[in-house]
Design a protein around this motif. Structure first.
Motif, mmCIF file in Angstrom:
data_model
loop_
_atom_site.group_PDB
_atom_site.id
_atom_site.type_symbol
_atom_site.label_atom_id
_atom_site.label_comp_id
_atom_site.label_asym_id
_atom_site.label_seq_id
_atom_site.Cartn_x
_atom_site.Cartn_y
_atom_site.Cartn_z
ATOM 1 N N LEU A 44 -69.251 11.338 -46.551
ATOM 2 C CA LEU A 44 -69.396 10.400 -45.186
ATOM 3 C C LEU A 44 -68.159 11.116 -44.353
ATOM 4 O O LEU A 44 -68.252 10.710 -43.186
ATOM 5 N N TYR A 45 -67.336 11.749 -44.686
ATOM 6 C CA TYR A 45 -66.239 12.297 -43.996
ATOM 7 C C TYR A 45 -66.296 13.541 -43.155
ATOM 8 O O TYR A 45 -65.480 14.479 -43.473
ATOM 9 N N PHE B 287 -64.188 6.541 -39.065
ATOM 10 C CA PHE B 287 -63.494 5.577 -40.145
ATOM 11 C C PHE B 287 -62.121 5.361 -39.424
ATOM 12 O O PHE B 287 -61.591 4.315 -39.552
ATOM 13 N N ILE C 27 -62.729 2.325 -37.662
ATOM 14 C CA ILE C 27 -63.086 1.010 -38.654
ATOM 15 C C ILE C 27 -61.343 0.468 -39.036
ATOM 16 O O ILE C 27 -61.352 -0.668 -38.857
ATOM 17 N N TYR D 246 -60.982 -5.508 -40.620
ATOM 18 C CA TYR D 246 -60.711 -4.542 -41.584
ATOM 19 C C TYR D 246 -59.182 -4.504 -41.592
ATOM 20 O O TYR D 246 -58.438 -3.679 -41.003
ATOM 21 N N LEU E 188 -57.149 -4.015 -44.061
ATOM 22 C CA LEU E 188 -56.651 -3.039 -45.220
ATOM 23 C C LEU E 188 -55.716 -1.955 -44.530
ATOM 24 O O LEU E 188 -54.373 -2.057 -45.085
ATOM 25 N N GLY F 151 -54.373 3.495 -48.725
ATOM 26 C CA GLY F 151 -55.770 3.069 -48.452
ATOM 27 C C GLY F 151 -56.596 2.717 -49.547
ATOM 28 O O GLY F 151 -57.819 2.389 -49.234
ATOM 29 N N SER F 152 -56.152 2.477 -50.511
ATOM 30 C CA SER F 152 -56.905 1.969 -51.806
ATOM 31 C C SER F 152 -58.324 2.912 -52.064
ATOM 32 O O SER F 152 -59.176 2.153 -52.570
ATOM 33 N N THR F 153 -57.986 4.103 -51.765
ATOM 34 C CA THR F 153 -59.057 5.042 -51.920
ATOM 35 C C THR F 153 -59.273 5.235 -53.371
ATOM 36 O O THR F 153 -60.452 5.457 -53.937
ATOM 37 N N ASN G 190 -62.396 3.628 -54.541
ATOM 38 C CA ASN G 190 -63.854 3.891 -54.424
ATOM 39 C C ASN G 190 -64.229 4.869 -55.657
ATOM 40 O O ASN G 190 -65.413 5.111 -55.905
ATOM 41 N N TYR H 183 -66.467 -5.183 -44.741
ATOM 42 C CA TYR H 183 -67.307 -3.966 -44.948
ATOM 43 C C TYR H 183 -68.705 -4.111 -44.130
ATOM 44 O O TYR H 183 -69.437 -3.224 -44.332
ATOM 45 N N THR I 89 -68.888 0.137 -39.196
ATOM 46 C CA THR I 89 -69.239 0.399 -40.626
ATOM 47 C C THR I 89 -70.700 0.819 -40.821
ATOM 48 O O THR I 89 -71.019 1.692 -41.685
ATOM 49 N N PHE J 169 -70.838 4.214 -39.695
ATOM 50 C CA PHE J 169 -70.310 5.159 -40.346
ATOM 51 C C PHE J 169 -71.118 5.726 -41.677
ATOM 52 O O PHE J 169 -71.250 6.759 -42.117
ATOM 53 N N MET K 70 -71.576 -0.437 -50.944
ATOM 54 C CA MET K 70 -72.337 -0.147 -49.584
ATOM 55 C C MET K 70 -73.611 0.510 -50.106
ATOM 56 O O MET K 70 -73.532 1.458 -50.920
ATOM 57 N N GLU L 251 -71.342 4.074 -51.571
ATOM 58 C CA GLU L 251 -69.934 3.529 -51.905
ATOM 59 C C GLU L 251 -69.623 2.409 -52.493
ATOM 60 O O GLU L 251 -70.331 1.475 -52.142
ATOM 61 N N SER M 29 -66.219 -0.353 -53.240
ATOM 62 C CA SER M 29 -64.611 -0.560 -53.115
ATOM 63 C C SER M 29 -64.171 -1.418 -54.156
ATOM 64 O O SER M 29 -64.286 -2.778 -53.707
HETATM 65 N N1 TRP Z 1 -61.180 3.500 -49.078
HETATM 66 C C1 TRP Z 1 -61.575 2.641 -48.098
HETATM 67 C C2 TRP Z 1 -61.989 1.140 -48.793
HETATM 68 O O1 TRP Z 1 -62.917 1.163 -49.715
HETATM 69 C C3 TRP Z 1 -62.986 3.314 -47.541
HETATM 70 C C4 TRP Z 1 -64.188 2.599 -46.620
HETATM 71 C C5 TRP Z 1 -63.926 1.505 -46.106
HETATM 72 C C6 TRP Z 1 -65.718 2.611 -46.829
HETATM 73 N N2 TRP Z 1 -64.985 0.993 -45.340
HETATM 74 C C7 TRP Z 1 -66.112 1.656 -45.629
HETATM 75 C C8 TRP Z 1 -66.544 3.433 -47.183
HETATM 76 C C9 TRP Z 1 -67.316 1.576 -45.473
HETATM 77 C C10 TRP Z 1 -67.666 3.316 -47.158
HETATM 78 C C11 TRP Z 1 -68.335 2.499 -46.252
HETATM 79 O O2 TRP Z 1 -61.812 0.308 -47.848
#
Ligand code: TRP
Length: 322
Positions: free
Chosen positions: A35-36, A44, A47, A53, A55, A161-163, A166, A206, A213, A216, A252, A282, A284
């Motif tokens: 995605l990145y 992102f 976002i 959002y 977070l 970022g709470s990665t 994922n 989300y 989003t 994204f 997602m 994805e 989360s």
């Molecule tokens: N680490 C982020 C999360 O989980 C990544 C994220 C945010 C994300 N929004 C998203 C990943 C939308 C995919 C789609 O919040």
């Protein structure tokens, strides 16, 4: 020459992953790492500014408020390595606090070259900082960063970022254990974890009103078109976010609006989609504040401190390698 070699490999790996994910029996999937790219990283960043959002702002607030406490708990010279630094904006408070005390090395690890360049530019004005970025995946980058630490320097790894959310839970635990194996006893991991909240708040976060989003997520298909010569019609797919109560996660997906066939030439693949069929891109996962202590222990850490944001349930956890 070398640059061309690397580029060719990135395209090849991408093609192999896309092929594997879209030919999987049952649920089709694409790895979220892709995605990145430049466009995805820029989206992102947007976002992170959306009102829905909360977070990133929670992460930033907790770091800012507790930077001096965190720094005081890490005595002596420190090298800071960050997994997925993004723009590096929320790391400023912590690095400034360390650099006020003594010269500090900072190793951002980022797969997006444009995000890495922005991060280096954003933070280079801090006095007494030495920045060395690694355009690598997390564990490869961390191995290299750890090899650069000097004798007597403690390593602080940032995974914000709470990665971690994922990963699915077993893979997340395994990932923390892998980080631990690269660290020495007494090193620390600052881990950001988004906490459970209402379904409505999660869906808003989300699947935002502006559709950032959605853009994204859809950019992943646009990227496959750009880099792998595919012909996804983006109008014929839509972003969906759903709650998985059992997994305690937001999922997602990209949903096909109709029956369609897509050709991905560099992956040598023709894929069929049924109407309503989805590609999972994805998840989360969300946490209870208390479960972090257990997760830390299982991976070889002790959770020494936990700070929780009051506006948006989010915890910053300081884990010490045992
Ligand atoms: N680490 C982020 C999360 O989980 C990544 C994220 C945010 C994300 N929004 C998203 C990943 C939308 C995919 C789609 O919040």
């Amino acid at each position: 020459m070398l640059v061309h070699g690397i580029t060719a490999n990135v395209t090849y790996d991408f093609a192999v992953s896309v092929r594997a994910g879209l030919t999987k029996p049952g649920q089709k999937e694409l790895p979220s790492m892709y995605l990145y790219d430049d466009v995805g990283s820029a989206l992102f960043e947007v976002i992170c500014h959306l009102p829905e959002y909360g977070l990133t702002r929670a992460d930033e607030r907790v770091l800012r408020r507790n930077a001096s406490d965190i720094v005081e708990r890490m005595t002596g010279p420190v090298a800071v390595a960050e997994l997925g630094s993004g723009s590096g904006k929320k790391t400023r408070w912590l690095l400034e606090a360390f650099c006020r005390r003594q010269r500090t090395s900072y190793y951002p690890i980022e797969i997006s070259p444009s995000a890495l360049a922005i991060c280096e530019r954003e933070l280079r004005d801090i006095d007494a900082i030495s920045i060395l970025g690694f355009e690598r995946e997390y564990l490869d980058g961390l191995l290299e960063a750890a090899a650069h630490r000097r004798v007597g320097q403690r390593l602080l790894v940032l995974f914000l970022g709470s990665t971690i959310g994922n990963f699915d839970r077993p893979a997340g635990n395994e990932f923390l254990a892998s980080i631990r194996r690269i660290m020495q006893q007494g090193d620390a991991l600052l881990l950001g974890t988004d906490l459970e909240k209402s379904d409505a708040a999660l869906i808003r976060a989300y699947d935002d009103e502006l559709g950032v989003t959605a853009a994204f997520n859809l950019n992943l298909l646009a990227r496959i078109n750009r880099e792998l010569g595919a012909n996804f019609d983006l109008q014929q797919f839509e972003h969906v976010a759903t709650i998985n109560h059992e997994a305690r996660s937001v999922e997602m997906h990209l949903r096909s609006k109709r029956r369609q066939t897509v050709n991905i030439s560099l992956a040598e693949l023709v894929v069929e989609f049924r109407p309503g069929e989805t590609i999972w891109t994805e998840s989360s996962h969300k946490y209870k504040a208390k479960e972090i202590f257990q997760i830390a222990g299982d991976a070889g850490f002790r959770c020494e401190a936990q700070w929780i944001d009051e506006q948006w349930p989010f915890a910053e956890n300081l884990l010490i390698a045992e």
